[in-house]
Write a protein that holds these residues in place. Sequence first.
Motif, PDB file in Angstrom:
ATOM      1  N   ARG A  38       0.840  -1.188   0.000  1.00 21.10           N
ATOM      2  CA  ARG A  38       0.000   0.000   0.000  1.00 21.10           C
ATOM      3  C   ARG A  38       0.878   1.242   0.000  1.00 21.10           C
ATOM      4  O   ARG A  38       1.716   1.411   0.884  1.00 21.10           O
ATOM      5  CB  ARG A  38      -0.894   0.020   1.244  1.00 21.10           C
ATOM      6  N   ASP A  39       0.678   2.097  -0.975  1.00 22.70           N
ATOM      7  CA  ASP A  39       1.374   3.370  -0.940  1.00 22.70           C
ATOM      8  C   ASP A  39       0.497   4.427  -0.282  1.00 22.70           C
ATOM      9  O   ASP A  39       0.867   5.597  -0.190  1.00 22.70           O
ATOM     10  CB  ASP A  39       1.783   3.816  -2.342  1.00 22.70           C
ATOM     11  N   VAL A  40      -0.685   4.009   0.186  1.00 22.38           N
ATOM     12  CA  VAL A  40      -1.583   4.887   0.914  1.00 22.38           C
ATOM     13  C   VAL A  40      -2.268   4.053   1.992  1.00 22.38           C
ATOM     14  O   VAL A  40      -2.474   2.841   1.829  1.00 22.38           O
ATOM     15  CB  VAL A  40      -2.617   5.529  -0.037  1.00 22.38           C
ATOM     16  N   THR A  89     -14.571  10.629   8.827  1.00 23.06           N
ATOM     17  CA  THR A  89     -14.658  12.086   8.780  1.00 23.06           C
ATOM     18  C   THR A  89     -13.470  12.730   9.489  1.00 23.06           C
ATOM     19  O   THR A  89     -12.859  13.685   8.984  1.00 23.06           O
ATOM     20  CB  THR A  89     -15.971  12.558   9.437  1.00 23.06           C
ATOM     21  N   PHE A  90     -13.132  12.210  10.661  1.00 27.37           N
ATOM     22  CA  PHE A  90     -12.033  12.777  11.429  1.00 27.37           C
ATOM     23  C   PHE A  90     -10.714  12.702  10.660  1.00 27.37           C
ATOM     24  O   PHE A  90      -9.943  13.667  10.631  1.00 27.37           O
ATOM     25  CB  PHE A  90     -11.896  12.033  12.759  1.00 27.37           C
ATOM     26  N   LEU A  91     -10.455  11.569  10.022  1.00 29.20           N
ATOM     27  CA  LEU A  91      -9.217  11.426   9.256  1.00 29.20           C
ATOM     28  C   LEU A  91      -9.183  12.391   8.077  1.00 29.20           C
ATOM     29  O   LEU A  91      -8.131  12.949   7.741  1.00 29.20           O
ATOM     30  CB  LEU A  91      -9.062   9.982   8.776  1.00 29.20           C
ATOM     31  N   LYS A  92     -10.332  12.598   7.434  1.00 27.21           N
ATOM     32  CA  LYS A  92     -10.385  13.553   6.329  1.00 27.21           C
ATOM     33  C   LYS A  92     -10.143  14.978   6.839  1.00 27.21           C
ATOM     34  O   LYS A  92      -9.423  15.759   6.215  1.00 27.21           O
ATOM     35  CB  LYS A  92     -11.736  13.459   5.609  1.00 27.21           C
ATOM     36  N   ASP A 150      -4.338  10.943   4.144  1.00 30.85           N
ATOM     37  CA  ASP A 150      -4.620  10.332   2.845  1.00 30.85           C
ATOM     38  C   ASP A 150      -4.895   8.847   3.054  1.00 30.85           C
ATOM     39  O   ASP A 150      -4.068   8.129   3.622  1.00 30.85           O
ATOM     40  CB  ASP A 150      -3.434  10.531   1.912  1.00 30.85           C
ATOM     41  N   PHE A 151      -6.062   8.379   2.629  1.00 29.02           N
ATOM     42  CA  PHE A 151      -6.396   6.963   2.806  1.00 29.02           C
ATOM     43  C   PHE A 151      -7.401   6.538   1.754  1.00 29.02           C
ATOM     44  O   PHE A 151      -8.091   7.354   1.147  1.00 29.02           O
ATOM     45  CB  PHE A 151      -6.951   6.705   4.210  1.00 29.02           C
ATOM     46  N   GLN A 152      -7.468   5.227   1.540  1.00 29.51           N
ATOM     47  CA  GLN A 152      -8.480   4.629   0.682  1.00 29.51           C
ATOM     48  C   GLN A 152      -9.417   3.803   1.557  1.00 29.51           C
ATOM     49  O   GLN A 152      -9.088   3.464   2.699  1.00 29.51           O
ATOM     50  CB  GLN A 152      -7.819   3.735  -0.372  1.00 29.51           C
ATOM     51  N   LEU A 153     -10.590   3.485   1.009  1.00 34.35           N
ATOM     52  CA  LEU A 153     -11.593   2.718   1.750  1.00 34.35           C
ATOM     53  C   LEU A 153     -11.680   1.303   1.219  1.00 34.35           C
ATOM     54  O   LEU A 153     -11.587   1.063   0.014  1.00 34.35           O
ATOM     55  CB  LEU A 153     -12.967   3.379   1.629  1.00 34.35           C
ATOM     56  N   ILE A 154     -11.889   0.360   2.137  1.00 34.59           N
ATOM     57  CA  ILE A 154     -12.156  -1.024   1.775  1.00 34.59           C
ATOM     58  C   ILE A 154     -13.389  -1.490   2.548  1.00 34.59           C
ATOM     59  O   ILE A 154     -13.440  -1.331   3.772  1.00 34.59           O
ATOM     60  CB  ILE A 154     -10.963  -1.951   2.116  1.00 34.59           C
ATOM     61  N   GLN A 208      -4.335   9.492  17.600  1.00 32.05           N
ATOM     62  CA  GLN A 208      -2.885   9.647  17.654  1.00 32.05           C
ATOM     63  C   GLN A 208      -2.267   9.516  16.263  1.00 32.05           C
ATOM     64  O   GLN A 208      -1.375  10.276  15.889  1.00 32.05           O
ATOM     65  CB  GLN A 208      -2.278   8.599  18.584  1.00 32.05           C
ATOM     66  N   TYR A 209      -2.777   8.561  15.474  1.00 25.71           N
ATOM     67  CA  TYR A 209      -2.265   8.380  14.111  1.00 25.71           C
ATOM     68  C   TYR A 209      -2.492   9.633  13.286  1.00 25.71           C
ATOM     69  O   TYR A 209      -1.603  10.068  12.528  1.00 25.71           O
ATOM     70  CB  TYR A 209      -2.952   7.184  13.454  1.00 25.71           C
ATOM     71  N   ALA A 210      -3.658  10.238  13.421  1.00 30.29           N
ATOM     72  CA  ALA A 210      -3.966  11.455  12.666  1.00 30.29           C
ATOM     73  C   ALA A 210      -3.041  12.598  13.062  1.00 30.29           C
ATOM     74  O   ALA A 210      -2.612  13.393  12.215  1.00 30.29           O
ATOM     75  CB  ALA A 210      -5.421  11.849  12.881  1.00 30.29           C
TER      76      ALA A 210
END
Length: 301
Positions: free
Chosen positions: A51-53, A81-84, A89-93, A130-132
């Motif tokens: 994963r590059d994202v 929503t919080f991550l956005k 930057d992320f994709q959904l699965i 924390q990740y965000a």
Amino acid sequence: MSSKTHGVTNPKPSGATGWLTIPAPLARLFKKFPLLTYPPNELPIRSPRVRDVATLYVFISDQDALSGLPSFNPSCLKWQTFLKLAGVDFQLIPSNNHASPTGALPFLMPSSSPNSFAAPLPIPSNKLEQYAAESGTHKISEVPSLKLEAYESLLDHRIRNAWLYSLYLSRPNSALLSRLYVTPVSASQIVKATTLYQLRHAAEDQISRSIGTPAVDSKRLYDGAREAFEALSTVLGSGDWFFEAPEPSLFDSTVFSYTHLLLDQGLAWEDRRLTEIVSEFPNLVEHRNRILQKCWGQGLG
């Protein structure tokens, strides 16, 4: 939600919800063999190995995931929503709780590369803030914890209980519940009936434990939700974000995760009592629209 079941020995009082009516053979089967919660599986086979994202696993349809649209599950939508908002930057699965290595959704797999010596570990929802902070490009407003406790309790209990009743136990919304959580599981009618029974049982059990009584009175739940939304409307006031923060916080994402789904015309609520309650507070509707615009732009109803 837990999959554990128990029998109902006393009839429900007037105004309380009833159990899902299922075929007699299935009912006898449930009594003899209580449903079990199995340990989570490995990551889905379709999960990208390189994963590059980052990848966020949520309840969502395949098509909506490809389009990056909001999840239909409040817990997932809160963190999506919080991550956005944080500029991650992320994709959904699309996924489900049983396919989650953490046992619940959402969870996030950080980005990786072919040169990585070890696969990244999944990040559960309680570590996403924390990740965000470490990976996002936007600073998220922080709200003093003393201000949050009472209002978080309104969301975690009164509003959540009314949500659970509306989606899982209100019969007019049965078609919506089936479309979101039952039909994607299997084409088998027996599996669908079993899944529906489990979902409704778990929702009723959660509500009963939250309110401390086995009788689930829909009027009391909706009245409690109205009081909660009124309190949220008051604390928001004429500001853009809760607690007069300069930018939206995690709390704003949590409120949005309910108000958006209740106002989303695409979900086609038949029992619209909760939708009508939210609509009574124009500043909450405007707050929902503000986050919708900020995170997804134009085009979502």
